[in-house]
Enzyme design. Structure first.
Site, PDB file in Angstrom:
ATOM      1  N   PRO A  40      53.474 -19.047 -31.991  1.00  0.00           N
ATOM      2  CA  PRO A  40      52.483 -19.080 -30.907  1.00  0.00           C
ATOM      3  C   PRO A  40      52.734 -20.164 -29.866  1.00  0.00           C
ATOM      4  CG  PRO A  40      51.625 -20.139 -32.862  1.00  0.00           C
ATOM      5  CD  PRO A  40      52.955 -19.600 -33.246  1.00  0.00           C
ATOM      6  N   ASP A  63      61.299 -14.929 -23.672  1.00  0.00           N
ATOM      7  CA  ASP A  63      60.155 -14.414 -22.923  1.00  0.00           C
ATOM      8  C   ASP A  63      59.392 -15.537 -22.233  1.00  0.00           C
ATOM      9  OD1 ASP A  63      60.447 -11.782 -23.601  1.00  0.00           O
ATOM     10  OD2 ASP A  63      59.189 -11.935 -25.382  1.00  0.00           O
ATOM     11  N   LYS A  85      60.575 -13.945 -16.587  1.00  0.00           N
ATOM     12  CA  LYS A  85      60.065 -14.737 -15.453  1.00  0.00           C
ATOM     13  C   LYS A  85      58.844 -14.057 -14.837  1.00  0.00           C
ATOM     14  CE  LYS A  85      63.592 -17.726 -13.683  1.00  0.00           C
ATOM     15  NZ  LYS A  85      64.912 -17.443 -14.227  1.00  0.00           N
ATOM     16  N   GLY A 116      57.696 -14.295 -28.404  1.00  0.00           N
ATOM     17  CA  GLY A 116      56.496 -15.037 -28.796  1.00  0.00           C
ATOM     18  C   GLY A 116      55.861 -14.454 -30.053  1.00  0.00           C
ATOM     19  N   GLY A 117      55.297 -15.317 -30.863  1.00  0.00           N
ATOM     20  CA  GLY A 117      54.592 -14.858 -32.060  1.00  0.00           C
ATOM     21  C   GLY A 117      55.536 -14.201 -33.041  1.00  0.00           C
ATOM     22  N   ASP A 118      55.144 -13.046 -33.527  1.00  0.00           N
ATOM     23  CA  ASP A 118      56.024 -12.246 -34.376  1.00  0.00           C
ATOM     24  C   ASP A 118      56.732 -11.224 -33.492  1.00  0.00           C
ATOM     25  OD1 ASP A 118      56.631 -11.345 -37.342  1.00  0.00           O
ATOM     26  OD2 ASP A 118      56.356  -9.549 -36.110  1.00  0.00           O
ATOM     27  N   THR A 146      52.183 -14.992 -35.934  1.00  0.00           N
ATOM     28  CA  THR A 146      51.565 -14.242 -34.849  1.00  0.00           C
ATOM     29  C   THR A 146      50.312 -14.959 -34.330  1.00  0.00           C
ATOM     30  OG1 THR A 146      50.883 -12.030 -34.177  1.00  0.00           O
ATOM     31  CG2 THR A 146      50.088 -12.774 -36.315  1.00  0.00           C
ATOM     32  N   ALA A 147      49.966 -14.657 -33.084  1.00  0.00           N
ATOM     33  CA  ALA A 147      48.874 -15.374 -32.414  1.00  0.00           C
ATOM     34  C   ALA A 147      47.571 -15.315 -33.205  1.00  0.00           C
ATOM     35  CB  ALA A 147      48.666 -14.806 -31.014  1.00  0.00           C
ATOM     36  N   MET A 199      45.950  -9.401 -25.844  1.00  0.00           N
ATOM     37  CA  MET A 199      45.990  -8.934 -24.452  1.00  0.00           C
ATOM     38  C   MET A 199      44.659  -8.328 -24.025  1.00  0.00           C
ATOM     39  SD  MET A 199      49.823  -7.278 -24.419  1.00  0.00           S
ATOM     40  CE  MET A 199      49.802  -6.683 -26.106  1.00  0.00           C
TER      41      MET A 199
HETATM   42  N1  SAH Z   1      54.271 -10.921 -30.467  1.00  0.00           N
HETATM   43  C1  SAH Z   1      53.156 -11.761 -30.104  1.00  0.00           C
HETATM   44  C2  SAH Z   1      52.168 -11.006 -29.245  1.00  0.00           C
HETATM   45  C3  SAH Z   1      52.729 -10.588 -27.907  1.00  0.00           C
HETATM   46  S1  SAH Z   1      51.516  -9.851 -26.884  1.00  0.00           S
HETATM   47  C4  SAH Z   1      52.491 -12.313 -31.353  1.00  0.00           C
HETATM   48  O1  SAH Z   1      52.812 -11.892 -32.453  1.00  0.00           O
HETATM   49  O2  SAH Z   1      51.648 -13.209 -31.224  1.00  0.00           O
HETATM   50  C5  SAH Z   1      50.951 -11.253 -25.938  1.00  0.00           C
HETATM   51  C6  SAH Z   1      49.545 -11.595 -26.353  1.00  0.00           C
HETATM   52  O3  SAH Z   1      49.561 -12.358 -27.558  1.00  0.00           O
HETATM   53  C7  SAH Z   1      48.799 -12.469 -25.378  1.00  0.00           C
HETATM   54  O4  SAH Z   1      48.238 -11.696 -24.332  1.00  0.00           O
HETATM   55  C8  SAH Z   1      47.722 -13.039 -26.262  1.00  0.00           C
HETATM   56  O5  SAH Z   1      46.709 -12.094 -26.535  1.00  0.00           O
HETATM   57  C9  SAH Z   1      48.486 -13.267 -27.552  1.00  0.00           C
HETATM   58  N2  SAH Z   1      49.035 -14.615 -27.659  1.00  0.00           N
HETATM   59  C10 SAH Z   1      50.332 -14.973 -27.725  1.00  0.00           C
HETATM   60  N3  SAH Z   1      50.442 -16.308 -27.875  1.00  0.00           N
HETATM   61  C11 SAH Z   1      49.188 -16.807 -27.905  1.00  0.00           C
HETATM   62  C12 SAH Z   1      48.646 -18.111 -28.046  1.00  0.00           C
HETATM   63  N4  SAH Z   1      49.423 -19.190 -28.194  1.00  0.00           N
HETATM   64  N5  SAH Z   1      47.286 -18.249 -28.041  1.00  0.00           N
HETATM   65  C13 SAH Z   1      46.491 -17.180 -27.917  1.00  0.00           C
HETATM   66  N6  SAH Z   1      46.945 -15.923 -27.769  1.00  0.00           N
HETATM   67  C14 SAH Z   1      48.278 -15.736 -27.767  1.00  0.00           C
END
Ligand code: SAH
Length: 281
Positions: A40, A63, A85, A116-118, A146-147, A199
């Protein structure tokens, strides 16, 4: 997109036999791609496997949501390619990203696709996997935090809780056409589980209206967490009915995750000691 100095000793010229054709390369002559979850934001939420993959990468495609400090883990000579970007320049489209990973990997590079995240949750990682496999690129996946898990951890919300929530539903509030997706709102409302809406900051009014219309109680606790795990993390506690107004009045500046469900109540500072004792049992 980028100038192309030789990648390193693993470049195809170093590994191929003179008569090699693409189908008969020794395994080491072809690079590979690793889809890596960057988590995250906080670098110390990377997995060790993610760190190792980043450190050995010849090229890192990242990303917009990937923190700069994570990119610092890459070798100084590794290519860093921003494919997300947002300011002033368009993000590279998915087809171009797919092609770039394949081109780099088939030329011998170890490519890290940092997401980002997973990498396999709401990040089009599945499309990249399909494309890479079809192109014959050896591919691995390194999961990430994941977030929803990061947001829950930071607020000490248990996403599942015995007798309170027996399921977690990761949903997106944003379909590819920009609309709210056609989820089975009744099933979500009836599940009694925790809903983690990705999102959804801009579409929360519709998401909430759909859930309430489908039978979810308007007073169901809800929290929006922005920049989970990052230095500028903020959150707004409310209910399903009131959170959209609060977010509209104070639009979050940063990625925002919305958690909806009875478990969210347990994160509130004013919960009574009796209840905390119950949770610990
Ligand atoms: N693959 C990512 C999600 C990608 S979609 C995952 O597993 O987290 C992008 C969305 O993830 C953002 O719009 C938001 O809803 C969420 N997100 C990603 N990073 C975040 C963070 N640090 N804090 C809060 N929401 C986050």
């Amino acid at each position: 997109m980028f100038a192309s100095p030789p990648l390193d000793a693993r470049s195809p010229a170093a590994d191929r036999s003179p008569d090699a054709d693409p189908g008969r390369l020794r395994p080491s002559s072809i690079g590979g791609a690793t889809l890596v979850g960057a988590g995250p934001g906080a670098p110390d939420l990377l997995t060790l496997r993610a760190v190792r993959a980043i450190q050995r990468a010849d090229a890192v495609l990242f990303d917009a949501l990937v923190d700069a400090s994570i990119l610092d883990l890459a070798r100084p000579d590794a290519r860093r390619i921003d494919v997300g970007k947002r300011c002033g320049r368009h993000a590279m489209n998915q087809a171009a990203i797919n092609r770039l990973i394949v081109t780099l990997a088939l030329s011998g590079a170890q490519v890290v696709r940092l997401k980002g995240g997973d990498p396999l949750l709401f990040g089009r990682g599945g499309e990249e996997l399909d494309y890479l496999r079809a192109a014959g690129v050896p591919v691995e996946v390194v999961p990430g935090v994941t977030a929803a898990c990061a947001a829950a951890a930071s607020l000490q919300v248990s996403l599942t809780h015995r007798d309170v929530a027996r399921s977690v539903h990761f949903i997106t509030g944003h379909a590819s056409d920009g609309q709210v997706p056609a989820h089975d709102w009744r099933a979500l409302a009836a599940s009694g589980g925790t809903i983690a809406a990705y999102m959804a900051a801009n579409t929360l009014r519709r998401v909430a209206a759909n859930l309430i219309e489908a039978g979810l109680c308007p007073t169901t606790p809800a929290v929006a967490v922005t920049n989970a795990s990052r230095p500028r993390q903020t959150h707004v506690h409310a209910t399903l009915a009131t959170l959209p107004d609060l977010l509209e009045a104070n639009p979050p500046s940063g990625p925002t995750l919305v958690l909806i469900g009875a478990v969210v109540r347990h994160s509130q500072a004013d919960q009574d000691a009796q209840h905390v004792g119950g949770l610990a049992a």
